[in-house]
Write an enzyme that holds these catalytic residues in place. Sequence first.
Site, PDB file in Angstrom:
ATOM      1  N   GLU A  74       0.817  -1.213   0.000  1.00 51.57           N
ATOM      2  CA  GLU A  74       0.000   0.000   0.000  1.00 51.57           C
ATOM      3  C   GLU A  74       0.855   1.269   0.000  1.00 51.57           C
ATOM      4  O   GLU A  74       0.367   2.362   0.328  1.00 51.57           O
ATOM      5  CB  GLU A  74      -0.932   0.013   1.223  1.00 51.57           C
ATOM      6  CG  GLU A  74      -1.748  -1.249   1.436  1.00 51.57           C
ATOM      7  CD  GLU A  74      -2.887  -1.415   0.444  1.00 51.57           C
ATOM      8  OE1 GLU A  74      -2.854  -0.754  -0.605  1.00 51.57           O
ATOM      9  OE2 GLU A  74      -3.801  -2.201   0.739  1.00 51.57           O
ATOM     10  N   TYR A 120     -14.914  15.145  18.857  1.00 51.66           N
ATOM     11  CA  TYR A 120     -13.523  14.711  18.777  1.00 51.66           C
ATOM     12  C   TYR A 120     -13.094  14.271  17.390  1.00 51.66           C
ATOM     13  O   TYR A 120     -11.965  14.545  16.958  1.00 51.66           O
ATOM     14  CB  TYR A 120     -13.262  13.630  19.834  1.00 51.66           C
ATOM     15  CG  TYR A 120     -13.623  14.146  21.206  1.00 51.66           C
ATOM     16  CD1 TYR A 120     -12.831  15.118  21.816  1.00 51.66           C
ATOM     17  CD2 TYR A 120     -14.793  13.740  21.841  1.00 51.66           C
ATOM     18  CE1 TYR A 120     -13.185  15.653  23.043  1.00 51.66           C
ATOM     19  CE2 TYR A 120     -15.150  14.260  23.065  1.00 51.66           C
ATOM     20  CZ  TYR A 120     -14.343  15.216  23.668  1.00 51.66           C
ATOM     21  OH  TYR A 120     -14.701  15.756  24.876  1.00 51.66           O
TER      22      TYR A 120
END
Length: 215
Positions: A74, A120
């Site tokens: 990746e 958050y």
Amino acid sequence: MSDTALREQICLLAKSMFDRGLTGGSTGNISARTVDGGLLVSPTGTSFGRLDPARLSHFDASGRLIGGDPPTKEMPLHSAFYDTRSTAGAVVHLHSCHSVAWSMMPDVDPDNFLPPLTPYAIMKLGRVKLLPFFRPGDPAMGDAVRGLAGKRSAVMLANHGPVVAGKDVEAACNAIEELEDTARLAMLLRGVPTRMLSDDEVADIVTHFDVEWDT
């Protein structure tokens, strides 16, 4: 941070995520910038629970592999974030269960993947872009990230997993955990009448914490 300390930190944080079930088997990958502009990257086929600091893939500042084992397949994802976001000091990719499940829901907003449930995720991630499904390792994933022109610090690969860039490896890991926690809340609350944050509340958070909020 010294090269040795960074290697230890990468492996410690990766094992913590593995031990708490945020990615399993040999899934997931992680990378971080070294002080000389190079990269340390988790090798291909390795488990987050058993990374060896001495065997992390080591790239120099020109992108040449100079030590360790071959890197994750990746790498195009990681390179795309580093090349388009000057603030990126680390990149983490997980196969975390709830975020993957949320990516399969038919009514998810691809331009703002996470619903505004808590402040958050907004503070740590900004808007998360849902990208379409790509075959694992397909360089087109990197192309899709480059197409965002550095405007997002986090993307969700549909049916696959999240990818998050942060200023350092600890910040990237904290942010991707927040992404998974928010997706878990979204799945738990699916079909239940829920009071989400209002547009005004989101705008106040974005302004107060100086959040990147690409529109």
